[in-house]
Design a protein around this motif. Structure first.
Motif, PDB file in Angstrom:
ATOM      1  N   VAL A 232       0.840  -1.205   0.000  1.00 11.49           N
ATOM      2  CA  VAL A 232       0.000   0.000   0.000  1.00 11.49           C
ATOM      3  C   VAL A 232       0.876   1.255   0.000  1.00 11.49           C
ATOM      4  O   VAL A 232       0.616   2.213  -0.726  1.00 11.49           O
ATOM      5  N   THR A 233       1.930   1.238   0.809  1.00 12.35           N
ATOM      6  CA  THR A 233       2.867   2.365   0.780  1.00 12.35           C
ATOM      7  C   THR A 233       3.546   2.467  -0.582  1.00 12.35           C
ATOM      8  O   THR A 233       3.724   3.564  -1.124  1.00 12.35           O
ATOM      9  N   ALA A 234       3.911   1.322  -1.161  1.00  9.43           N
ATOM     10  CA  ALA A 234       4.570   1.327  -2.464  1.00  9.43           C
ATOM     11  C   ALA A 234       3.681   1.930  -3.537  1.00  9.43           C
ATOM     12  O   ALA A 234       4.127   2.764  -4.337  1.00  9.43           O
ATOM     13  N   VAL A 235       2.404   1.522  -3.562  1.00 14.86           N
ATOM     14  CA  VAL A 235       1.516   2.048  -4.595  1.00 14.86           C
ATOM     15  C   VAL A 235       1.237   3.533  -4.370  1.00 14.86           C
ATOM     16  O   VAL A 235       1.110   4.308  -5.322  1.00 14.86           O
ATOM     17  N   ALA A 236       1.184   3.949  -3.099  1.00  9.30           N
ATOM     18  CA  ALA A 236       0.989   5.369  -2.813  1.00  9.30           C
ATOM     19  C   ALA A 236       2.175   6.196  -3.302  1.00  9.30           C
ATOM     20  O   ALA A 236       2.006   7.290  -3.849  1.00  9.30           O
ATOM     21  N   ARG A 237       3.380   5.666  -3.110  1.00 12.00           N
ATOM     22  CA  ARG A 237       4.568   6.391  -3.561  1.00 12.00           C
ATOM     23  C   ARG A 237       4.650   6.426  -5.095  1.00 12.00           C
ATOM     24  O   ARG A 237       5.048   7.439  -5.676  1.00 12.00           O
ATOM     25  N   VAL A 238       4.276   5.338  -5.739  1.00  8.21           N
ATOM     26  CA  VAL A 238       4.247   5.351  -7.203  1.00  8.21           C
ATOM     27  C   VAL A 238       3.252   6.409  -7.684  1.00  8.21           C
ATOM     28  O   VAL A 238       3.532   7.175  -8.611  1.00  8.21           O
ATOM     29  N   ALA A 239       2.095   6.465  -7.036  1.00  7.62           N
ATOM     30  CA  ALA A 239       1.056   7.408  -7.456  1.00  7.62           C
ATOM     31  C   ALA A 239       1.516   8.859  -7.324  1.00  7.62           C
ATOM     32  O   ALA A 239       1.191   9.701  -8.170  1.00  7.62           O
ATOM     33  N   THR A 240       2.277   9.157  -6.284  1.00  6.06           N
ATOM     34  CA  THR A 240       2.679  10.552  -6.058  1.00  6.06           C
ATOM     35  C   THR A 240       4.038  10.893  -6.657  1.00  6.06           C
ATOM     36  O   THR A 240       4.237  12.004  -7.162  1.00  6.06           O
ATOM     37  N   ASP A 241       4.969   9.950  -6.620  1.00  5.25           N
ATOM     38  CA  ASP A 241       6.343  10.262  -7.024  1.00  5.25           C
ATOM     39  C   ASP A 241       6.574  10.151  -8.523  1.00  5.25           C
ATOM     40  O   ASP A 241       7.400  10.888  -9.086  1.00  5.25           O
ATOM     41  N   VAL A 242       5.892   9.215  -9.184  1.00  4.82           N
ATOM     42  CA  VAL A 242       6.133   9.026 -10.618  1.00  4.82           C
ATOM     43  C   VAL A 242       5.773  10.276 -11.425  1.00  4.82           C
ATOM     44  O   VAL A 242       6.566  10.720 -12.269  1.00  4.82           O
ATOM     45  N   PRO A 243       4.599  10.886 -11.227  1.00  4.84           N
ATOM     46  CA  PRO A 243       4.318  12.102 -11.993  1.00  4.84           C
ATOM     47  C   PRO A 243       5.360  13.200 -11.778  1.00  4.84           C
ATOM     48  O   PRO A 243       5.766  13.876 -12.735  1.00  4.84           O
ATOM     49  N   ALA A 244       5.816  13.361 -10.534  1.00  3.00           N
ATOM     50  CA  ALA A 244       6.815  14.392 -10.254  1.00  3.00           C
ATOM     51  C   ALA A 244       8.154  14.058 -10.888  1.00  3.00           C
ATOM     52  O   ALA A 244       8.842  14.929 -11.447  1.00  3.00           O
ATOM     53  N   LEU A 245       8.535  12.778 -10.832  1.00  2.57           N
ATOM     54  CA  LEU A 245       9.818  12.362 -11.386  1.00  2.57           C
ATOM     55  C   LEU A 245       9.834  12.507 -12.907  1.00  2.57           C
ATOM     56  O   LEU A 245      10.808  13.021 -13.485  1.00  2.57           O
ATOM     57  N   VAL A 246       8.755  12.093 -13.568  1.00  2.00           N
ATOM     58  CA  VAL A 246       8.674  12.205 -15.023  1.00  2.00           C
ATOM     59  C   VAL A 246       8.737  13.672 -15.447  1.00  2.00           C
ATOM     60  O   VAL A 246       9.415  14.021 -16.425  1.00  2.00           O
ATOM     61  N   ALA A 247       8.058  14.532 -14.698  1.00  2.00           N
ATOM     62  CA  ALA A 247       8.029  15.948 -15.051  1.00  2.00           C
ATOM     63  C   ALA A 247       9.400  16.598 -14.970  1.00  2.00           C
ATOM     64  O   ALA A 247       9.638  17.624 -15.615  1.00  2.00           O
ATOM     65  N   ARG A 248      10.301  16.015 -14.157  1.00  2.00           N
ATOM     66  CA  ARG A 248      11.643  16.580 -14.014  1.00  2.00           C
ATOM     67  C   ARG A 248      12.635  16.001 -15.014  1.00  2.00           C
ATOM     68  O   ARG A 248      13.798  16.389 -15.030  1.00  2.00           O
ATOM     69  N   ARG A 249      12.189  15.075 -15.835  1.00  2.00           N
ATOM     70  CA  ARG A 249      13.100  14.434 -16.786  1.00  2.00           C
ATOM     71  C   ARG A 249      12.821  14.832 -18.227  1.00  2.00           C
ATOM     72  O   ARG A 249      13.336  14.203 -19.158  1.00  2.00           O
ATOM     73  N   VAL A 250      11.992  15.851 -18.415  1.00  5.45           N
ATOM     74  CA  VAL A 250      11.686  16.337 -19.747  1.00  5.45           C
ATOM     75  C   VAL A 250      11.513  17.854 -19.657  1.00  5.45           C
ATOM     76  O   VAL A 250      11.192  18.388 -18.585  1.00  5.45           O
ATOM     77  N   ASP A 251      11.738  18.527 -20.740  1.00 10.28           N
ATOM     78  CA  ASP A 251      11.558  19.982 -20.782  1.00 10.28           C
ATOM     79  C   ASP A 251      10.149  20.313 -20.292  1.00 10.28           C
ATOM     80  O   ASP A 251       9.151  19.769 -20.781  1.00 10.28           O
ATOM     81  N   ALA A 252      10.044  21.233 -19.339  1.00 10.33           N
ATOM     82  CA  ALA A 252       8.751  21.589 -18.760  1.00 10.33           C
ATOM     83  C   ALA A 252       7.779  22.104 -19.811  1.00 10.33           C
ATOM     84  O   ALA A 252       6.556  21.962 -19.660  1.00 10.33           O
ATOM     85  N   ARG A 253       8.298  22.685 -20.886  1.00 11.60           N
ATOM     86  CA  ARG A 253       7.426  23.210 -21.937  1.00 11.60           C
ATOM     87  C   ARG A 253       6.723  22.104 -22.706  1.00 11.60           C
ATOM     88  O   ARG A 253       5.753  22.358 -23.423  1.00 11.60           O
ATOM     89  N   ALA A 254       7.187  20.867 -22.567  1.00 11.40           N
ATOM     90  CA  ALA A 254       6.554  19.739 -23.249  1.00 11.40           C
ATOM     91  C   ALA A 254       5.232  19.351 -22.612  1.00 11.40           C
ATOM     92  O   ALA A 254       4.409  18.671 -23.230  1.00 11.40           O
ATOM     93  N   GLY A 255       5.015  19.770 -21.365  1.00  9.07           N
ATOM     94  CA  GLY A 255       3.739  19.493 -20.704  1.00  9.07           C
ATOM     95  C   GLY A 255       3.453  18.017 -20.504  1.00  9.07           C
ATOM     96  O   GLY A 255       2.295  17.593 -20.553  1.00  9.07           O
ATOM     97  N   LEU A 256       4.477  17.214 -20.270  1.00 10.52           N
ATOM     98  CA  LEU A 256       4.285  15.780 -20.058  1.00 10.52           C
ATOM     99  C   LEU A 256       3.686  15.554 -18.672  1.00 10.52           C
ATOM    100  O   LEU A 256       4.284  15.925 -17.660  1.00 10.52           O
ATOM    101  N   ALA A 257       2.508  14.943 -18.614  1.00 11.39           N
ATOM    102  CA  ALA A 257       1.795  14.785 -17.342  1.00 11.39           C
ATOM    103  C   ALA A 257       1.244  13.380 -17.201  1.00 11.39           C
ATOM    104  O   ALA A 257       0.550  12.875 -18.091  1.00 11.39           O
ATOM    105  N   VAL A 258       1.564  12.738 -16.069  1.00  8.85           N
ATOM    106  CA  VAL A 258       0.977  11.451 -15.695  1.00  8.85           C
ATOM    107  C   VAL A 258      -0.101  11.725 -14.663  1.00  8.85           C
ATOM    108  O   VAL A 258       0.159  12.323 -13.618  1.00  8.85           O
ATOM    109  N   THR A 259      -1.314  11.289 -14.945  1.00  8.64           N
ATOM    110  CA  THR A 259      -2.444  11.523 -14.037  1.00  8.64           C
ATOM    111  C   THR A 259      -3.183  10.210 -13.815  1.00  8.64           C
ATOM    112  O   THR A 259      -3.558   9.535 -14.779  1.00  8.64           O
TER     113      THR A 259
END
Length: 415
Positions: A232-259
């Motif tokens: 449960v902790t693992a899935v919660a961290r995936v839910a919150t951390d993955v969108p933030a991590l992906v957003a930091r690995r691409v140009d912010a102007r690309a608007g890449l969003a995981v929801t």
């Protein structure tokens, strides 16, 4: 001369010019009734048999020869034929509509055309898109018979837009773009007043993919999470951390969003589960970043899951690229609306994060999509697509028909 081919005499507003192909009252009322019938009988993607039959019957009544797609739903209908003249081959201009509905209940009240099908609704305006292309086709067919249509036109009634990766690919495979030089479409916009359209050159929608993540662990007692994988902790961290991590690995102007739209795990308060599931979408404003997105998302999920001792399985479903409006076709739509209603009827619009499989056509030919205003002027309520209470100001139908018929006339004279 028929009302259908009479030119408007009024050109009082900036940009307006007299063009044939205006909409007579009798046809306007018929199209509203047609749209309401579709709205009452919504059908999901690749199940649009009644819708296809209704379109086919009306086109045949007008003396046209529609061709049902090999899947049995959706159809193509040509008005005139691509021909070779002194200036070479004159390709077809395609007008595209999507015909499928959504698997949600219609929650509107106080209207006689509410959906009669449980858990099905035209909540994205595809009934309007269909009616607009049908109406434009009926007007253009009469112009063609009168010798006033300067180029051939193809009507495309496409199934399964709401299904990944979209019914457009099936239309293309069936030869729907053969002989086509340009393609145009509209999409309902509840933020724009009826009688107006929104346009922009370049990307007007985003790319959209679908994502499912399955996390597994041995499970255990909540009294001893240190002896197992705290899923449960693992899935919660995936839910919150993955969108933030992906957003930091691409140009912010690309608007890449995981929801995320769904998270499921566990059945008892004192049992650490063995499986957790997340599902959501990956949206992106930039085509290059969209091509990188699967690898970026996979890597981020694996990193977070591994950090928490969970095994991950990822089902990444490629959806659609962004709709990128070509400059000259966007100008054509701008000029067409200005010719009918004046320059005030055209407004700038922003790029949305919604996905649209119209983009697949633009991988093959040049084209553009306009946002068709469906808001009643003066209405200040906040409304949106994909809601059970979605509805339109039906004055938008006439505006859409006028846009398409003017575009066909102007493009034919320019080609």
């Amino acid at each position: 001369m028929s009302q259908l081919i009479c030119a408007s005499e009024e050109a009082a507003l900036p940009g307006m010019v007299p063009l044939p192909g205006t909409l007579p009252e009798s046809l306007r009322l018929e199209l509203i009734a047609f749209r309401r019938d579709l709205h009452m009988h919504p059908e999901l993607g690749n199940q649009e048999f009644r819708t296809t039959a209704a379109i086919k019957a009306r086109l045949e009544k007008a003396g046209l020869t529609p061709r049902v797609l090999p899947t049995g739903t959706g159809l193509i209908c040509d008005i005139g034929t691509a021909r070779t003249g002194a200036d070479g081959v004159r390709p077809l201009l395609a007008l595209r509509a999507d015909i499928d509905a959504l698997p949600i209940p219609d929650t509107k009240t106080g209207v006689p055309y509410r959906s009669t099908v449980p858990d099905r609704a035209h909540a994205c305006g595809h009934d309007v898109h269909t009616t607009v292309v049908l109406g434009a086709g009926l007007v253009l067919a009469e112009l063609h018979r009168a010798g006033l249509l300067p180029q051939p036109v193809r009507l495309i009634f496409q199934p399964a837009e709401e299904m990944m990766p979209g019914g457009a690919l099936g239309v293309i495979e069936a030869g729907g773009l053969d002989g086509v030089g340009k393609i145009i479409a509209v999409h309902c916009d509840p933020k724009v007043d009826a009688g107006r359209v929104g346009l922009r050159t370049g990307p007007i929608t985003s790319a959209c993919d679908r994502l499912e993540v399955f996390l597994d662990g041995p499970g255990g007692h909540t009294a001893r999470p240190h002896l197992t994988t705290d899923l449960v902790t693992a899935v919660a961290r995936v839910a919150t951390d993955v969108p933030a991590l992906v957003a930091r690995r691409v140009d912010a102007r690309a608007g890449l969003a995981v929801t995320w739209g769904r998270i499921e795990s566990g059945h008892a308060c004192n049992v650490i589960p063995q499986r957790a599931v997340l599902a959501g979408t990956v949206r992106c404003l930039d085509l290059d970043a969209w091509h990188e997105a699967p690898d970026l998302v996979h890597a981020a999920i694996d990193e977070i899951a591994t950090l928490h001792g969970a095994k991950s399985e990822i089902n990444y479903v490629r959806g659609v690229p962004p709709v990128v409006n070509e400059h000259s076709v966007t100008e054509l739509l701008t000029d067409a609306m200005a010719a009918r209603r004046g320059l005030h009827a055209v407004e700038d619009t922003e790029q949305s994060l919604g996905g649209e499989d119209f983009s697949w056509y633009l991988e093959q030919v040049s084209g553009a999509m306009a946002r068709l205003g469906v808001r009643t002027p003066g209405d200040t309520a906040r409304r949106d697509l994909h809601r059970g209470d979605f509805d339109v100001d039906e004055a938008a139908i006439e505006a859409g028909v006028e846009l398409f018929t003017a575009a066909a006339l102007l493009d034919g004279h320019r080609s």
